[in-house]
Write a protein that holds these residues in place. Sequence first.
Motif, PDB file in Angstrom:
ATOM      1  N   ILE B 277       0.838  -1.201   0.000  1.00  0.00           N
ATOM      2  CA  ILE B 277       0.000   0.000   0.000  1.00  0.00           C
ATOM      3  C   ILE B 277       0.878   1.257   0.000  1.00  0.00           C
ATOM      4  N   LEU B 278       1.928   1.209   0.830  1.00  0.00           N
ATOM      5  CA  LEU B 278       2.875   2.329   0.909  1.00  0.00           C
ATOM      6  C   LEU B 278       3.509   2.593  -0.457  1.00  0.00           C
ATOM      7  N   LEU B 279       3.898   1.512  -1.125  1.00  0.00           N
ATOM      8  CA  LEU B 279       4.526   1.613  -2.442  1.00  0.00           C
ATOM      9  C   LEU B 279       3.556   2.232  -3.454  1.00  0.00           C
ATOM     10  N   ILE B 280       2.307   1.768  -3.429  1.00  0.00           N
ATOM     11  CA  ILE B 280       1.312   2.282  -4.370  1.00  0.00           C
ATOM     12  C   ILE B 280       1.092   3.773  -4.143  1.00  0.00           C
ATOM     13  N   ILE B 281       1.037   4.173  -2.862  1.00  0.00           N
ATOM     14  CA  ILE B 281       0.830   5.588  -2.578  1.00  0.00           C
ATOM     15  C   ILE B 281       2.021   6.412  -3.080  1.00  0.00           C
ATOM     16  N   SER B 282       3.252   5.891  -2.905  1.00  0.00           N
ATOM     17  CA  SER B 282       4.410   6.634  -3.445  1.00  0.00           C
ATOM     18  C   SER B 282       4.330   6.754  -4.945  1.00  0.00           C
ATOM     19  N   PHE B 283       3.852   5.688  -5.624  1.00  0.00           N
ATOM     20  CA  PHE B 283       3.702   5.757  -7.077  1.00  0.00           C
ATOM     21  C   PHE B 283       2.705   6.840  -7.464  1.00  0.00           C
ATOM     22  N   LEU B 284       1.635   6.951  -6.672  1.00  0.00           N
ATOM     23  CA  LEU B 284       0.654   7.994  -6.963  1.00  0.00           C
ATOM     24  C   LEU B 284       1.316   9.363  -6.898  1.00  0.00           C
ATOM     25  N   PHE B 285       2.163   9.554  -5.868  1.00  0.00           N
ATOM     26  CA  PHE B 285       2.859  10.844  -5.753  1.00  0.00           C
ATOM     27  C   PHE B 285       3.723  11.101  -6.983  1.00  0.00           C
ATOM     28  N   ILE B 286       4.455  10.078  -7.432  1.00  0.00           N
ATOM     29  CA  ILE B 286       5.330  10.241  -8.589  1.00  0.00           C
ATOM     30  C   ILE B 286       4.500  10.558  -9.837  1.00  0.00           C
ATOM     31  N   LEU B 287       3.350   9.875  -9.961  1.00  0.00           N
ATOM     32  CA  LEU B 287       2.453  10.145 -11.085  1.00  0.00           C
ATOM     33  C   LEU B 287       2.000  11.593 -11.089  1.00  0.00           C
ATOM     34  N   ILE B 288       1.668  12.087  -9.891  1.00  0.00           N
ATOM     35  CA  ILE B 288       1.228  13.484  -9.789  1.00  0.00           C
ATOM     36  C   ILE B 288       2.345  14.415 -10.242  1.00  0.00           C
ATOM     37  N   ILE B 289       3.594  14.122  -9.803  1.00  0.00           N
ATOM     38  CA  ILE B 289       4.721  14.966 -10.207  1.00  0.00           C
ATOM     39  C   ILE B 289       4.867  14.985 -11.726  1.00  0.00           C
ATOM     40  N   ARG B 290       4.747  13.804 -12.340  1.00  0.00           N
ATOM     41  CA  ARG B 290       4.876  13.723 -13.796  1.00  0.00           C
ATOM     42  C   ARG B 290       3.771  14.519 -14.483  1.00  0.00           C
ATOM     43  N   MET B 291       2.556  14.422 -13.922  1.00  0.00           N
ATOM     44  CA  MET B 291       1.451  15.159 -14.530  1.00  0.00           C
ATOM     45  C   MET B 291       1.687  16.656 -14.456  1.00  0.00           C
ATOM     46  N   ILE B 292       2.210  17.099 -13.319  1.00  0.00           N
ATOM     47  CA  ILE B 292       2.525  18.524 -13.169  1.00  0.00           C
ATOM     48  C   ILE B 292       3.578  18.925 -14.198  1.00  0.00           C
ATOM     49  N   GLY B 293       4.609  18.060 -14.346  1.00  0.00           N
ATOM     50  CA  GLY B 293       5.670  18.331 -15.309  1.00  0.00           C
ATOM     51  C   GLY B 293       5.130  18.452 -16.729  1.00  0.00           C
ATOM     52  N   LYS B 294       4.221  17.543 -17.101  1.00  0.00           N
ATOM     53  CA  LYS B 294       3.638  17.540 -18.427  1.00  0.00           C
ATOM     54  C   LYS B 294       2.828  18.801 -18.680  1.00  0.00           C
ATOM     55  N   ARG B 295       2.047  19.173 -17.679  1.00  0.00           N
ATOM     56  CA  ARG B 295       1.229  20.358 -17.804  1.00  0.00           C
ATOM     57  C   ARG B 295       2.128  21.585 -18.003  1.00  0.00           C
TER      58      ARG B 295
END
Lengths: 301, 301
Positions: B277-295
Amino acid sequence: MKFSGLKMSMVGLILAGALAGCGNAKDSDSTTSGSDDSKKTEASTELTGTVTAAGSTALQPLAEEAANEIQSSNPELTVTVQGGGSGTGVNQVASGAVDIGNSDVPSADKLEDKTKADKLVDTKVAGIAFAMVVNKDVKVESLTEKQIQDIFSGKVKNWKDVGGNDEKINVINRPASSGTRATFESILMKDAKIDDSLGTAQDSNGAVEQSVNSTPGSISYLAMSYLVGDKKDALKVLKINDVEPTTENVAANKYPFWAYEYMITDGEPKDAVKGFIDFVSGEDFADTVEKMGYIPMSELK
Amino acid sequence: MKGQKKSINYFVNEYIGKTIVTICGLLIVVATISIIAFICGKGLQSFLHGNISPWEMLTSTDWSPNDPKDKSYGALIFIVGSTLVSIGATLISTPIALGIAIFNNYISPKFGSTFVKPVLELFLGIPSVVYGFLGVTILVPFLRNQLGGVGFSLLAGIIVLSVMILPTIASISDDAVKGVPFEFLEGSYGLGSTRWQAIHRIIIPAAKNGILTAIVLGLARAFGEALAVQMVIGNTVKLPDSLYSPTSTLTGILTMDMSNTLNGTAWNDALWSLAMILLIISFLFILIIRMIGKRGMQNEQ
């Protein structure tokens, strides 16, 4: 190969004979049948090789001290002792990563896979007494088992209900997987259940000691090996049913809150591993065992 | 001959180097994938072989893996605890970090680059156990004296974490603010704005993506931090009813119980599920960072 094996056993026999001549009280005490030949050989031959042990942090200080002593009389022997917790100890010995797994509870209590448990041999090496400890501001000297159950299950929340001053009780627990807590639950809590939503939990004996010392109205349980020397003055040790936690009271069956410490091996211990386990539980080391706050096996017979 | 030697040299220079860097590149991919595969493999055990439903684990607050009769593995308390403590810490440190970034770039660049920036880097290197110790010896007693109770609390965890993630957020925001083109500042001065108007109307909005990345990285670091928080949060298995009540986090329960439980037991499997669960939540954070970068890139285009 055959020849060298024969030679070794001859050396063993000769040494065993020499030892018997010395009249070592401890060894003749425990001599009962044929299997003791090897034990005598071990006791007199220089131990060589390496022994690795890991697990229980409650047993760790004693095992480390034993390692120091046995290494100074057997320069060819290297003993490495690590912590990690009782679960780590059983895990590591079951997987063959270490020779000895140190544990606060028998291996069968930890393992769910019973086929594995059959392979493992538990040897009792010492006893350890635990004490109920409170912050120094608490004006209670002794608690009954019933009172302890009421406090940890949340029925009693103020010290005045168990004969103390008007102060809130701050319960400090160990995490659910802790060996110390398992002993506390089985001996003192019995059927009562610890209410985990009360108070706080601390990860180690050291952390419990520190937070009981600094938190007013706090109560917890601690291994006596953490209460030797000047540490004893930092907290207040309670009696249980008016009985003090001492080696004599444990030996006389008056004080209930104690347990064995185990060294677990994969199969019967042999060679240097057996030598080390015998040394820890043996007579020569008993004084140190007691000085460090543990109970020597000789007291528990 | 000469030409041949040259081509061997060429071969060596060109291909050995290429091979080494390719291996390095592959190594990180293999390591990451195998860690993820291992944790998921272990973490899925309790859902596949045990009789725990993922839904129950995510939504139940009943965590009692050691109850002999009625074992349950609800992890909601830990998930909520981790979330609250991370968000709380981020809320405190983000404004301060932003202040540091602006000070370094616009108010006093010279003092900032010669003094504040190196101090920030020093700050980043302090190990988390040090923060934990400071928390236990200074912060917890301070809170206890000011607010009563035990001191171990969500609030203590938030404060310790906010100090820990401050340098992370500050140094990344600093880079983001630095990256804003100088023309933006000149332009806003040209339109007659004051320095403060230029900073909060032009500079901060222009550096928005970088600052958001900094915040999410800080949040991710806070979420994954184990030791310092575990030392001050109290580790009570209970949903916090106020900012000043003790609770537990995912990482805290993992560090406390992992070493005391055995491989293959339902309890140990449940802990691996928490790790997943901890790992999945960290992945979500990384995904958010990538989305911000893309935007951010789309905006520039």
